[in-house]
Design an enzyme around this catalytic site. Sequence first.
Site, PDB file in Angstrom:
ATOM      1  N   ASP A   1       0.870  -1.170   0.000  1.00 17.92           N
ATOM      2  CA  ASP A   1       0.000   0.000   0.000  1.00 17.92           C
ATOM      3  C   ASP A   1       0.909   1.223   0.000  1.00 17.92           C
ATOM      4  O   ASP A   1       1.850   1.297   0.789  1.00 17.92           O
ATOM      5  CB  ASP A   1      -0.879  -0.003   1.262  1.00 17.92           C
TER       6      ASP A   1
ATOM      7  N   ASP B   1      -3.036   4.738  -2.298  1.00 23.75           N
ATOM      8  CA  ASP B   1      -4.097   5.337  -1.495  1.00 23.75           C
ATOM      9  C   ASP B   1      -4.493   6.717  -2.046  1.00 23.75           C
ATOM     10  O   ASP B   1      -3.613   7.568  -2.268  1.00 23.75           O
ATOM     11  CB  ASP B   1      -3.554   5.489  -0.063  1.00 23.75           C
TER      12      ASP B   1
ATOM     13  N   GLU C   1      -6.268   4.042  -5.971  1.00 26.71           N
ATOM     14  CA  GLU C   1      -7.563   4.284  -5.331  1.00 26.71           C
ATOM     15  C   GLU C   1      -7.984   5.686  -5.771  1.00 26.71           C
ATOM     16  O   GLU C   1      -7.302   6.666  -5.471  1.00 26.71           O
ATOM     17  CB  GLU C   1      -7.438   4.225  -3.808  1.00 26.71           C
TER      18      GLU C   1
ATOM     19  N   HIS D   1     -11.119  -2.824   3.177  1.00 26.42           N
ATOM     20  CA  HIS D   1     -11.111  -2.497   4.612  1.00 26.42           C
ATOM     21  C   HIS D   1     -11.948  -1.261   4.935  1.00 26.42           C
ATOM     22  O   HIS D   1     -12.082  -0.909   6.101  1.00 26.42           O
ATOM     23  CB  HIS D   1      -9.670  -2.283   5.067  1.00 26.42           C
ATOM     24  N   ASP D   2     -12.483  -0.583   3.919  1.00 26.91           N
ATOM     25  CA  ASP D   2     -13.308   0.608   4.147  1.00 26.91           C
ATOM     26  C   ASP D   2     -14.788   0.340   3.900  1.00 26.91           C
ATOM     27  O   ASP D   2     -15.609   1.251   4.050  1.00 26.91           O
ATOM     28  CB  ASP D   2     -12.890   1.749   3.191  1.00 26.91           C
TER      29      ASP D   2
HETATM   30  C1  NOJ Z   1      -8.279   5.444   1.877  1.00 26.85           C
HETATM   31  C2  NOJ Z   1      -7.976   4.267   2.747  1.00 26.85           C
HETATM   32  O1  NOJ Z   1      -8.454   3.107   2.135  1.00 26.85           O
HETATM   33  C3  NOJ Z   1      -8.604   4.542   4.087  1.00 26.85           C
HETATM   34  O2  NOJ Z   1      -8.603   3.415   4.924  1.00 26.85           O
HETATM   35  C4  NOJ Z   1      -7.892   5.698   4.697  1.00 26.85           C
HETATM   36  O3  NOJ Z   1      -8.528   6.064   5.887  1.00 26.85           O
HETATM   37  C5  NOJ Z   1      -7.867   6.896   3.768  1.00 26.85           C
HETATM   38  N1  NOJ Z   1      -7.594   6.567   2.402  1.00 26.85           N
HETATM   39  C6  NOJ Z   1      -6.815   7.872   4.210  1.00 26.85           C
HETATM   40  O4  NOJ Z   1      -5.547   7.330   3.974  1.00 26.85           O
END
Ligand code: NOJ
Length: 558
Positions: free
Chosen positions: A97, A198, A255, A331-332
């Site tokens: 990551d 990210d 992302e 994970h989000d």
């Molecule tokens: C996206 C990540 O997937 C998330 O978990 C994170 O809180 C935010 N970006 C900030 O890095």
Amino acid sequence: MAEWWRNAVIYQIYPASFQDSNNDGVGDIPGIISRLEYLKKLGVDIIWLSPVYKSPQVDNGYDISDYRDINPTFGTMADFDALLEKAHALGLKIMMDLVVNHTSDQHAWFKASASGKDNPYRDYYIWRDGTQEQPPNNWGSFFMGPGWQYDSSTEQCYLHLFAKEQPDLNWENPAVRADVYDMMNWWLDKGVDGFRMDVINYISKPDGLPDAVRSPDASYANPEPLVANGPKIHSWLQEMNHEVLRNRRVVTVGETPGVTTEEAERYASLKGNELSMVFQFEHMALDTSPNPVLGRWAERKASLRDLRANLSKWQTALHGKAWNSLYWNNHDQPRVVSRFGDDSSETTRVLSAKMLATLLHMQQGTPFIYEGEEIGMTNANFTQLSDYVDIDSLNAYQEIVVEQKLLDDATMLRCLAKHSRDNARTPMQWSDAVNAGFSENKTWEKVNPNYRDINVENALNDPNSIFYHYQKLIHLRHTLPVITDGMYQLVEGNEADDEIYAFTRKNADTTLFVLLNYTNDTHTRDYAIPAGAKRIISNYADDEGQTLRPYEAKVYQF
Ligand code: NOJ
């Protein structure tokens, strides 16, 4: 173009929740090593490791204080090297990551930057004149509250799109970009196989940092329309490609919240001068609230029409031009079987999890599996605020219930139960042993009590488990080129069907016909299934032709 990763399947590990080896209640790298054989059995090709770098863990590792060190709770650099070596020996690749929109406020760069206006690192971050009462603009943080933090010692504010402990890097500064590229090259030289980047499409902020549009009842404006896909993003990603990625056999996924198909065609073009693929978020927004202040804190379920229209748009727009990523979970996000599927009974859980897996894995792009998805892990089922640990869940409760009083406590708890990121972060359920076999000690995030039934051990012992369905889908992708290269087409007349999703995948010599029942009822359709078509995967043992039973999924090949 035959890139090595085109027919690969990627498995995401959230290190804190995967496997604890030293019984401190937090997952770690030796724990991951002990489970590599399991991933090999599942058949995935690449592991995406959520951040294991040194970090104060304000946002579970997405706040990095040293890009070249491992967080002690996860192990040591020697552990990481061992992971890389063992994974490679098994034929598994490792994707790191890369979190470079921001660092932790404990990173040496930020400490230097905050130490004085004349410090050479001042310009590594985004500082502007302002006060806590009158910040430089009206942007809010994605974790609620203002997007700026006042620093009394230097009397300026710094920008943080996420927590105040996550200051945004100033990518306009060529020294920042050079340091990031250097660090990426360092990891690639070590042998890692790629990066998940990210919020990479947030790194280019608009000139002058203008105010964003604020909805009338919100305290701050959502900066996303301004910071997503900003003015210099493509030139910086091309620069990164030139300095780091080209001439290496790497895979990258950006992302990119707020990405459109037009933008994705540039980021993930088959020409390959930026990234391999990007994560789009439109299908993750189909069950959000119409009230922009509430956003994803809502209780509705996405309709099949909306879902199909969205996925079809991405399948069609990128075909032959750019490469899609395919995902339900990370994970989000809440657990797919609880969100788009049906976890109300054991039967519907298993059927709908397999149906959703079939839906995704039969599309064009690179599928991602998030830990536990392959055994149908469900949402956490937390009922009290004290069960939640994620900064985003807790801040949202504070803002929406306590400060703004937009929702009452009970409603917000139901919304959290549906959409909190904690849903994804409960420990991996390995067995019915104490704490699901994840750890012998109190776990950092509560274990879902359904681990006694839903766990890897049970899944491996049951030939009809969700696990083996995923294993078969992965095997099909590895052996049937049409899944990787075939054109996607909706079956005629399917656009307006509220219950059944029907599409084909076609290349020069093979056609796949995918039929999916999104509901818990039986439906019959008169789609012609050609004589001699072979059913290659299904979640039911027998075949009733044009009649689709609850959550039935089947794929024919001819
Ligand atoms: C996206 C990540 O997937 C998330 O978990 C994170 O809180 C935010 N970006 C900030 O890095």
